[in-house]
Scaffold this active site. Structure first.
Site, mmCIF file in Angstrom:
data_model
loop_
_atom_site.group_PDB
_atom_site.id
_atom_site.type_symbol
_atom_site.label_atom_id
_atom_site.label_comp_id
_atom_site.label_asym_id
_atom_site.label_seq_id
_atom_site.Cartn_x
_atom_site.Cartn_y
_atom_site.Cartn_z
ATOM 1 N N ASP A 265 0.860 -1.183 0.000
ATOM 2 C CA ASP A 265 0.000 0.000 0.000
ATOM 3 C C ASP A 265 0.903 1.242 0.000
ATOM 4 O O ASP A 265 2.133 1.149 0.142
ATOM 5 C CB ASP A 265 -0.985 -0.023 1.184
ATOM 6 C CG ASP A 265 -2.199 0.873 0.902
ATOM 7 O OD1 ASP A 265 -2.144 1.685 -0.041
ATOM 8 O OD2 ASP A 265 -3.208 0.773 1.619
HETATM 9 C C1 BGC Z 1 -5.080 3.248 0.223
HETATM 10 C C2 BGC Z 1 -5.285 2.217 -0.848
HETATM 11 C C3 BGC Z 1 -5.144 2.837 -2.209
HETATM 12 C C4 BGC Z 1 -3.808 3.534 -2.319
HETATM 13 C C5 BGC Z 1 -3.552 4.146 -3.665
HETATM 14 C C6 BGC Z 1 -3.848 4.091 0.001
HETATM 15 O O1 BGC Z 1 -3.806 5.175 0.855
HETATM 16 O O2 BGC Z 1 -5.006 2.598 1.477
HETATM 17 O O3 BGC Z 1 -6.546 1.624 -0.693
HETATM 18 O O4 BGC Z 1 -5.305 1.864 -3.197
HETATM 19 O O5 BGC Z 1 -3.753 4.540 -1.327
HETATM 20 O O6 BGC Z 1 -4.374 5.212 -3.908
#
Ligand code: BGC
Length: 720
Positions: A265
């Site tokens: 993530d």
């Molecule tokens: C979130 C994810 C997301 C990623 C990219 C993160 O802050 O937890 O769910 O896919 O950002 O945008």
């Protein structure tokens, strides 16, 4: 490209080029012309700019022209002809926004979910995106956690059905097919169990709990062929998930045979430092790569440190090669070596994005997802009535919910629009419709224009309160300790009640709220969640009975935030409440609040009424059939979601009081009867024993067929 050619390509890559394939940065790295133009996290990255020519993937991308020009430039500038992957969060729609996943889960309609994902993929791929960071399949039980809105709810079986359907919808059978994109399942794993509902917080689950409840949806998605997995921010049993080899290697790769790409993530590799697992970025790189995180999102620990780790003999380059191979294979599965632009096409984009077909689908999805919680007969409304609408969502376009930044908010159908199409513009009055401010911005309530609203709406026959929570306060980093509706919104409904006119409350929210007081002061309550681009149409269709409500709760609604975590498939404990009791002495419960939810999982009314009777179990060996007679005892055709629950009465480990094992949406004409039948097999009665083997144990079982987690017809049987 043939695999031998792909292998050849890998052989030609320098270690630095390989590591760039394992690095994902924001699209602004490529779109900004100079380093000084970089903003936000991009600015803080030490080696990002220099690597822009070699990057394997970027986060972001908005339209076809940009995607095509980025890809063209990338291929012109990079030494080897390796196309760029464009990834973004297309969570519940791209330009056309569908209801939030928590709402869609409540449709109990995986085919519908598949259709919405398919439509989202069509739109997003026409804009040049190759991968969506969806589905989010985290099981959720604690509505203090803002991200409950991204999930399909609290049940492992329902979540697994929806997860598989989403993967089918995005990917189809062949990623090269036009209109398909790769699905990245997130967040692996157990993010929904963050302690206290506090985002990014610690997760500590026994292996039994993890497997029993949390893993089924991820596993279903992997089985369906999901191309990617994303690690979650949280720790799982003391190890941050991006560095958790038990999750990533033992379970995901070895047990489930997943051979796709794992991405961290946003910044999660670097975050193993504040977690206290890694002393510095170098250790973070070593631990996460070793554990099985292939791509590092938004930080550059890999790019900056793995070369020296390899030189020092701490990391074997074959580990890097394996990760890069998976990335190259994904690019190949998408057909990017032959067609690096895939479906990116401004003409197609214009034709499919927000097209009527997708808007119709969004309307249908909205109709199937809203949940009618209460109705004393005031609904459906007659179109001849003069209707007054007040509250922050009366004429608001903020009906899309979080993760809808690609959506066309300005084209959202408001509730007032939807209703006025039913009644004609002269039968509708609007008052006190100032939008809610968000808690994020320090605003807590709407202005108190209640008296004025009651005056303006004095000649209306029926009053609708369009109330709820701000979309920005539901989603990532939106944890709350209170789930109440703001005081002025509650006061509005109380004031409506005092007029003596029929009161209908329509709730817009991305998470369960405490609705006790609203229900007490309303004749009818419709939970609309954030219903998407066609929200106003869908809600009006339901209010006016042009469509009969059929949505169910995918998550229990609490009486009080203090009940969190709240879920139906709990253990009984040694001191359960006596049947029918709400409180008691020295039993499990609260002194100051009734036990159980305000509305249980699976609950939802319609304008029809259904009777369940005559539960039959045919056979006494597995597989067997369990059936119930369902009858529409009303004068309206309607759809009932029949739910099959089981209970294992005594086993080698304590089993939940109920577990959902099947459901069917059954449409019945007025007076029509149908025997609704489910096959129960051994697997459905199996569970993880203390040794974590998935076993079936003979004994007594209860089967319940009913309309929600607290009702239905039940019968017990002893099975060998
Ligand atoms: C979130 C994810 C997301 C990623 C990219 C993160 O802050 O937890 O769910 O896919 O950002 O945008």
């Amino acid at each position: 490209m043939k695999r031998t050619e792909l292998r050849n390509l890998l052989r030609q890559m320098t270690l630095h080029e390989k590591l760039a394939q394992l690095t994902q940065l924001d699209i602004s790295f490529l779109t900004s012309q100079t380093e000084s133009e970089l903003t936000g996290p991009a600015q803080r990255l030490p080696s990002g700019y220099a690597a822009r020519r070699e990057l394997g993937s970027v986060l972001g991308g908005t339209h076809a022209e940009l995607s095509v020009s980025l890809q063209r430039q990338h291929l012109e500038e990079s030494r080897l002809p390796i196309p760029l992957l464009l990834m973004a969060d297309v969570v519940h729609g791209f330009r056309t926004i569908f209801p939030i996943p928590l709402a869609l889960g409540g449709s109990f309609d995986p085919a519908l979910c598949e259709e919405t994902c398919r439509a989202a993929a069509k739109e997003a791929s026409s804009a040049g995106l190759h991968v969506t960071f969806a589905p989010m399949v985290d099981l959720v039980r604690d509505s203090r956690w803002g991200r409950v809105m991204e999930s399909t709810g609290e049940d492992p079986y329902l979540n697994a059905q929806m997860a598989a359907a989403s993967v089918r919808g995005y990917q189809g059978h062949d990623l090269q097919e036009p209109g398909r994109m790769a699905a990245c399942v997130k967040h692996f794993a157990g993010y929904g169990a963050s302690e206290g509902g506090r985002d990014y917080n610690t997760v500590d689950l026994s292996e039994g709990m993890l497997r029993e409840y949390y893993l089924s949806s991820y596993q279903a998605a992997a089985k369906e062929g999901a191309a990617m997995f994303m690690t979650s921010f949280n720790t799982m049993n003391r190890i941050p998930c991006s560095a958790n080899s038990h999750l990533l290697q033992d379970i995901l790769r070895k047990e489930w045979g997943f051979d796709g790409v794992v991405i961290s993530d946003f910044g999660a590799v670097m975050e193993t430092i504040p977690h206290g697992l890694s002393a510095d970025a170098k250790e973070a790189a070593e631990k996460c790569l070793r554990a099985g995180t292939d791509i590092e999102m938004m930080t550059t620990c890999y790019l900056d440190h793995i070369e020296s780790l390899v030189a020092e003999g701490k990391i074997d380059e074959t580990l890097v090669d394996e990760a890069v191979w998976r990335v190259l294979e994904l690019k190949n599965r998408l057909g990017l070596f032959e067609n690096p632009y895939k479906d990116a096409d401004p003409v197609r984009e214009k034709a499919v994005c927000f097209c009527q077909e997708h808007r119709d689908l969004a309307r249908r999805a909205g109709q199937e997802s809203c949940v009618l919680l209460q109705n004393n007969g005031v609904l459906p409304l007659k179109k001849s009535l003069k209707v007054g609408i007040a509250g922050p969502f009366a004429s608001s376009k903020k009906l899309l919910g979080s993760w809808s930044f690609f959506g066309y908010e300005d084209r959202t159908v408001t509730l007032a629009d939807g209703i006025s199409e039913k009644t004609g513009p002269d039968k509708i009055r609007i008052a006190m419709d100032t939008e809610l401010g968000s808690l994020r911005k320090g605003e807590t309530d709407v202005p108190d224009d209640i008296q004025e609203a009651c005056r303006v709406l004095a000649d209306c026959d029926v009053l609708i309160a369009a109330i709820g929570a701000h979309p920005d306060d539901c989603g990532e980093a939106a944890s709350l300790v209170s789930l109440g509706i703001s005081p002025h919104q509650e006061a509005l409904v109380r004031a409506f009640r005092q007029t003596g006119k029929p009161v209908v409350s329509v709730i817009f929210t991305g998470r369960p709220l405490e609705l006790g007081e609203i229900c007490a002061n309303s004749d009818a309550v419709l939970l609309a969640w954030f219903p998407g681009s066609e929200g106003g149409h869908a809600v009006a269709d339901l209010l006016y009975g042009d469509c009969n409500p059929s949505g169910r709760l995918s998550i229990s609604l609490p009486r009080s935030v203090g009940q969190m975590p709240l879920y139906y498939n709990r253990a009984n404990t040694g001191r359960p409440l006596p049947p029918g009791a709400k409180r008691g002495s020295f039993v499990t419960g609260y002194l100051d609040c009734d036990f159980g939810p305000l509305f249980p999982f699976g609950y939802g009314l319609s304008y029809s009424a259904f009777r369940y009777s005559d539960l039959q179990i045919s056979g006494n060996t597995l597989p067997l059939q369990v059936s119930v007679l369902l009858e529409n005892i009303s004068d309206r055709a309607g759809t009932e979601t029949v739910q099959l629950y089981i209970r294992d009465i005594a086993a080698s480990v304590v089993r939940p009081i109920r577990e959902l094992k099947g459901f069917q949406r059954v449409h019945l004409e007025p007076g029509e009867k149908q025997r609704v039948c489910f096959t129960v097999n051994r697997e459905m009665l199996s569970f993880y024993n203390q040794e974590l083997q998935f076993v079936y144990e003979p004994g007594e079982f209860e089967f319940i067929l009913g309309p929600h987690a607290e009702g239905g017809c039940a019968a017990r049987i002893f099975l060998e």
